[in-house]
Design a protein around this motif. Structure first.
Motif, mmCIF file in Angstrom:
data_model
loop_
_atom_site.group_PDB
_atom_site.id
_atom_site.type_symbol
_atom_site.label_atom_id
_atom_site.label_comp_id
_atom_site.label_asym_id
_atom_site.label_seq_id
_atom_site.Cartn_x
_atom_site.Cartn_y
_atom_site.Cartn_z
ATOM 1 N N GLU A 431 0.855 -1.184 0.000
ATOM 2 C CA GLU A 431 0.000 0.000 0.000
ATOM 3 C C GLU A 431 0.890 1.233 0.000
ATOM 4 O OE1 GLU A 431 -2.530 1.915 -0.889
ATOM 5 O OE2 GLU A 431 -3.799 0.277 -0.129
ATOM 6 N N GLU A 432 0.341 2.364 -0.437
ATOM 7 C CA GLU A 432 1.097 3.610 -0.486
ATOM 8 C C GLU A 432 0.387 4.692 0.303
ATOM 9 O OE1 GLU A 432 1.442 5.268 -4.399
ATOM 10 O OE2 GLU A 432 -0.726 5.474 -4.670
ATOM 11 N N ALA A 433 1.122 5.762 0.604
ATOM 12 C CA ALA A 433 0.555 6.900 1.323
ATOM 13 C C ALA A 433 1.097 8.182 0.721
ATOM 14 C CB ALA A 433 0.905 6.836 2.805
ATOM 15 N N THR A 434 0.213 9.126 0.459
ATOM 16 C CA THR A 434 0.629 10.438 -0.019
ATOM 17 C C THR A 434 1.284 11.198 1.127
ATOM 18 O OG1 THR A 434 -1.443 11.525 0.575
ATOM 19 C CG2 THR A 434 -1.332 10.468 -1.606
ATOM 20 N N GLU A 435 1.898 12.323 0.795
ATOM 21 C CA GLU A 435 2.543 13.125 1.831
ATOM 22 C C GLU A 435 1.540 13.597 2.876
ATOM 23 O OE1 GLU A 435 6.201 13.794 1.900
ATOM 24 O OE2 GLU A 435 5.599 11.960 0.846
ATOM 25 N N GLU A 436 0.374 14.029 2.440
ATOM 26 C CA GLU A 436 -0.624 14.487 3.404
ATOM 27 C C GLU A 436 -1.132 13.330 4.251
ATOM 28 O OE1 GLU A 436 -4.261 17.669 3.701
ATOM 29 O OE2 GLU A 436 -3.698 16.904 1.719
ATOM 30 N N ASP A 440 -0.607 13.288 8.278
ATOM 31 C CA ASP A 440 -1.812 13.256 9.121
ATOM 32 C C ASP A 440 -1.806 12.020 10.015
ATOM 33 O OD1 ASP A 440 -2.880 15.635 8.222
ATOM 34 O OD2 ASP A 440 -4.247 14.714 6.769
ATOM 35 N N ALA A 441 -1.428 10.875 9.452
ATOM 36 C CA ALA A 441 -1.411 9.639 10.243
ATOM 37 C C ALA A 441 -0.384 9.726 11.361
ATOM 38 C CB ALA A 441 -1.116 8.445 9.337
ATOM 39 N N MET A 442 0.785 10.279 11.064
ATOM 40 C CA MET A 442 1.806 10.466 12.088
ATOM 41 C C MET A 442 1.297 11.376 13.202
ATOM 42 S SD MET A 442 5.483 12.444 11.716
ATOM 43 C CE MET A 442 4.652 14.046 11.626
ATOM 44 N N SER A 443 0.672 12.481 12.832
ATOM 45 C CA SER A 443 0.221 13.461 13.817
ATOM 46 C C SER A 443 -0.954 12.936 14.633
ATOM 47 C CB SER A 443 -0.160 14.767 13.111
ATOM 48 O OG SER A 443 0.955 15.267 12.385
ATOM 49 N N LEU A 444 -1.828 12.196 14.000
ATOM 50 C CA LEU A 444 -2.946 11.600 14.735
ATOM 51 C C LEU A 444 -2.428 10.605 15.770
ATOM 52 C CD1 LEU A 444 -6.002 11.393 15.056
ATOM 53 C CD2 LEU A 444 -5.996 9.600 13.304
ATOM 54 N N ALA A 445 -1.431 9.818 15.380
ATOM 55 C CA ALA A 445 -0.827 8.882 16.335
ATOM 56 C C ALA A 445 -0.197 9.630 17.499
ATOM 57 C CB ALA A 445 0.218 8.011 15.624
ATOM 58 N N ASP A 446 0.464 10.763 17.202
ATOM 59 C CA ASP A 446 1.057 11.572 18.264
ATOM 60 C C ASP A 446 -0.011 12.061 19.243
ATOM 61 O OD1 ASP A 446 3.469 11.207 17.004
ATOM 62 O OD2 ASP A 446 3.677 13.268 16.297
ATOM 63 N N HIS A 447 -1.193 12.370 18.728
ATOM 64 C CA HIS A 447 -2.281 12.857 19.583
ATOM 65 C C HIS A 447 -2.768 11.780 20.545
ATOM 66 C CE1 HIS A 447 -3.753 16.894 17.951
ATOM 67 N NE2 HIS A 447 -2.655 16.628 17.275
ATOM 68 N N GLU A 500 2.977 25.186 7.816
ATOM 69 C CA GLU A 500 3.863 25.808 6.834
ATOM 70 C C GLU A 500 4.181 24.887 5.663
ATOM 71 O OE1 GLU A 500 7.285 27.088 8.973
ATOM 72 O OE2 GLU A 500 6.237 28.725 10.015
ATOM 73 N N ILE A 501 3.424 23.807 5.513
ATOM 74 C CA ILE A 501 3.659 22.873 4.414
ATOM 75 C C ILE A 501 2.716 23.235 3.271
ATOM 76 C CG2 ILE A 501 3.712 20.456 3.709
ATOM 77 C CD1 ILE A 501 4.092 19.730 6.662
ATOM 78 N N ALA A 502 3.266 23.536 2.128
ATOM 79 C CA ALA A 502 2.455 23.966 0.983
ATOM 80 C C ALA A 502 1.496 22.866 0.554
ATOM 81 C CB ALA A 502 3.372 24.339 -0.185
ATOM 82 N N ASN A 503 0.290 23.285 0.212
ATOM 83 C CA ASN A 503 -0.754 22.395 -0.316
ATOM 84 C C ASN A 503 -1.097 21.254 0.648
ATOM 85 O OD1 ASN A 503 -0.760 23.857 -2.831
ATOM 86 N ND2 ASN A 503 1.104 22.725 -3.397
ATOM 87 N N MET A 504 -1.015 21.525 1.959
ATOM 88 C CA MET A 504 -1.373 20.517 2.944
ATOM 89 C C MET A 504 -2.229 21.172 4.025
ATOM 90 S SD MET A 504 1.044 17.852 5.123
ATOM 91 C CE MET A 504 1.806 17.205 3.631
ATOM 92 N N ALA A 505 -3.392 20.595 4.289
ATOM 93 C CA ALA A 505 -4.325 21.191 5.251
ATOM 94 C C ALA A 505 -3.834 21.059 6.687
ATOM 95 C CB ALA A 505 -5.698 20.532 5.120
ATOM 96 N N CYS A 506 -3.016 20.053 6.968
ATOM 97 C CA CYS A 506 -2.505 19.815 8.336
ATOM 98 C C CYS A 506 -3.671 19.728 9.317
ATOM 99 C CB CYS A 506 -1.510 20.895 8.750
ATOM 100 S SG CYS A 506 -0.090 21.056 7.642
ATOM 101 N N ARG A 507 -4.532 18.752 9.107
ATOM 102 C CA ARG A 507 -5.796 18.622 9.842
ATOM 103 C C ARG A 507 -5.611 18.549 11.351
ATOM 104 N NH1 ARG A 507 -8.079 13.300 7.649
ATOM 105 N NH2 ARG A 507 -9.751 13.748 9.149
ATOM 106 N N TYR A 508 -4.523 17.968 11.791
ATOM 107 C CA TYR A 508 -4.343 17.761 13.231
ATOM 108 C C TYR A 508 -3.288 18.699 13.821
ATOM 109 C CZ TYR A 508 -6.856 13.594 11.825
ATOM 110 O OH TYR A 508 -7.784 12.728 11.287
ATOM 111 N N ALA A 509 -3.053 19.807 13.137
ATOM 112 C CA ALA A 509 -2.062 20.773 13.629
ATOM 113 C C ALA A 509 -2.488 21.317 14.988
ATOM 114 C CB ALA A 509 -1.892 21.904 12.635
ATOM 115 N N ASN A 510 -1.513 21.537 15.835
ATOM 116 C CA ASN A 510 -1.786 22.022 17.194
ATOM 117 C C ASN A 510 -0.776 23.115 17.546
ATOM 118 O OD1 ASN A 510 -2.863 22.148 19.830
ATOM 119 N ND2 ASN A 510 -1.357 20.658 20.572
#
Length: 568
Positions: A431-436, A440-447, A500-510
């Motif tokens: 399976e593959e994962a886009t940059e976003e 997002d998966a990394m940040s959600l896990a951090d949460h 500050e990442i271009a073209n990325m919503a950063c849904r879980y930014a804190n």
């Protein structure tokens, strides 16, 4: 024969300092280890000692002037395993190839077969099968977490399955392995459709912060052994091309052994934390204006001309150490096999290493089945994924684009054939994962309490997709392999939470909240953040409803609303 041996299996205490776990006939001296359940006896003494006398140990410790390596040599705790052996064969060579087939001693400096293909380390499985699976389980379990040299290492606790013929004095170990298996309770429950059996194998909790330590201890140990032999062309140093983690591991282990390390790094493509590790450990670091694949081509040309031992995963010795992570997972589940194991993939040696560890345990009777493997790739460096989607019909290298998962930014993986073999043998998936998706998966896990690296984010994003498609079921025991520590990739987290990442919503930014140094301003922010008023009203509503039920009074919605407003 194994059944007969199992029938005679027993524990036999030999001395206060050591214990022999043995069968009939007894195993080699290398299986001698400290008594893991030795009782401590209180010493009763009638004489009086001076008040300033040092306390006397109640156990038989080694002499004060003897270190653990010297103790191992004196007790022959890890002498070369008589009867066990391993050698190189061409990857994919049939198991019954026999001694007449192409094979090489592990003491030979060789990286490819005569046809130019990859090599594999093959063990004498018939010798290992003389002992039943129950024997190996008890032996490996008895060594976990101890300081007995070299068995305190998660790798060398499986020495007979790794490098059985190496002497303990040649081993270079930083007591790697034995990494945490983290129960991802909240992530599984709240964000992955209620997975009660989701685990993360934290291989990044290791000496240099990545799983590469597991393989590097084996490779550098073998180099240390070879440097003590009279070679026609003595080894001057060890070199590697790296996207960061390999160079950190190589530099640390070479520094511990006093062996020169040479590192080829792609310029401006790795994190500062990764770059500083080989510099700090005294390696010769060459920053080269190319990508990893270009560095790999250069290091292969250089090692063909200079007496530098190649340390990349082209060298199959490293996989012998990396496979022990799979054995550790089984140990941590009390030798029960998980349903799925998800591994991030770049140069693709690690997915084969996991296969090899699980397969050895199955073949030698420690377990009775294999987990299904998933290899997760970044969409910006996904040659294996494209090969998988084509039905394994046509592999084509790609030009890897920049990815936050920089350690797997590889477009022409060395171990492509190994990876395909492992995945096909386990009915595996790519399976593959886009940059976003990966960020997002990394940040959600951090949460949920982790501090994951972007590569773990790739694996978690792959898990999310497989859960969405119901390929992985809610109750499947699933292990996600975290290959590096999040502290190596703090800049990517800073960029994400700063949006500050271009073209990325950063849904879980804190991001941090700027507040005036005033009590009222601070209270306003905290009330809003914690939703204090809403939570109070919710709590009051619950109390009113419970009170009404106790009094057997029916309240309309309007009446309940008025009471809550009055009380709060």
């Amino acid at each position: 024969m194994a059944a007969a041996a199992a029938a005679s299996y027993r524990h036999h205490s030999t001395s206060p300092a050591a214990r022999l776990i043995t069968l009939k006939p007894p195993p080699p001296k290398s299986l001698l280890l400290r008594n893991p359940t030795r009782r401590r006896h209180r010493r009763i003494c009638c004489s009086t000692a001076p008040a300033d006398a040092e306390p006397q140990s109640s156990t038989n410790r080694r002499p004060a002037d003897e270190n653990i390596r010297e103790e191992a040599a004196r007790l022959e705790l890890a002498a070369p395993a008589n009867g066990f052996s391993a050698w190189y064969v061409p990857f994919g060579a049939p198991a019954d190839d026999g001694p007449s087939g192409e094979r090489y001693s592990l003491d030979e400096i060789v990286y490819r077969s005569r046809s130019g293909g990859l090599l594999d380390v093959r063990h004498d499985m018939e010798a290992l099968k003389k002992f039943p699976g129950s024997y190996w389980r008890v032996l490996f379990d008895s060594r976990v977490g101890r300081t007995t040299w070299p068995y305190g290492s998660g790798v060398w606790s499986k020495k007979e399955w790794v490098l059985p013929e190496i002497d303990a004095d040649h081993i270079v170990s930083l007591f790697e392995g034995n990494s945490n298996l983290f129960w991802a309770e909240r992530l599984g429950r709240e964000h992955l459709g209620g997975m009660p059996d989701l685990w993360v194998k934290h291989c990044g909790i290791s000496h240099t912060g990545s799983f590469k330590d597991l393989g590097m201890t084996v490779l550098v140990s073998q180099v240390n052994r070879l440097r003590r032999q009279p070679l026609n062309r003595p080894i001057a140093g060890v070199g590697c091309a790296s996207t960061g983690d390999t160079s950190a591991a190589l530099s640390a282990y070479c520094a511990a052994a006093g062996i020169p390390a040479i590192v080829f790094l792609p310029a401006d493509r790795i994190s500062l934390a990764q770059l500083v590790q080989p510099i700090a450990n005294g390696a010769t670091v060459l920053s080269i204006d190319t990508d990893f694949d270009g560095c790999m081509r250069l290091i292969r040309e250089v090692t063909a001309e200079l007496p530098i031992y190649l340390a990349n995963s082209l060298n199959s010795l490293r996989l012998e150490g990396q496979k022990t992570a799979a054995i550790e997972i089984l140990q941590q589940f009390d030798w029960e096999v998980p349903d799925w194991v998800i591994v991030p993939g770049g140069n693709l040696g690690n997915i084969y290493a996991f296969y090899k560890g699980f397969d050895m345990c199955r073949e030698l009777g420690l377990v009775d089945r294999m987990p299904r493997l998933v290899c997760a790739q970044a969409a910006n460096a996904n040659p294996l994924y494209l090969h998988y989607k084509s039905g394994w019909t046509d592999f084509k290298p790609v030009t890897a684009a920049p990815t936050f998962a920089s350690a797997i930014q590889i477009g022409d993986p060395v171990s492509i054939d190994r990876a395909v073999f492992a995945l096909r043998a386990t009915d595996g998936i790519v399976e593959e994962a886009t940059e976003e998706e990966l960020m997002d998966a990394m940040s959600l896990a951090d949460h949920t309490g982790m501090f994951a690296c972007p590569h773990t984010g790739v694996a978690l994003a792959a898990l999310t997709k497989l859960r969405d498609r119901r390929v992985i079921k809610a109750n499947d025991r699933t292990v996600v392999v975290s290959t590096a520590h999040g502290l190596k990739f703090t800049q990517s987290k800073v960029d994400y939470h700063s949006k500050e990442i271009a073209n990325m919503a950063c849904r879980y930014a804190n991001p941090p909240i700027s507040v005036k140094a005033e009590f009222g301003a601070v209270m306003d922010v905290l009330k809003k953040k914690l939703d204090v008023k809403g939570k109070v009203r919710s709590s009051v509503a619950g109390l009113v409803e419970r009170g009404a039920r106790l009094l057997n009074v029916g309240l309309s919605g309007a009446e309940l609303f008025i009471l809550v407003a009055i009380c709060s």
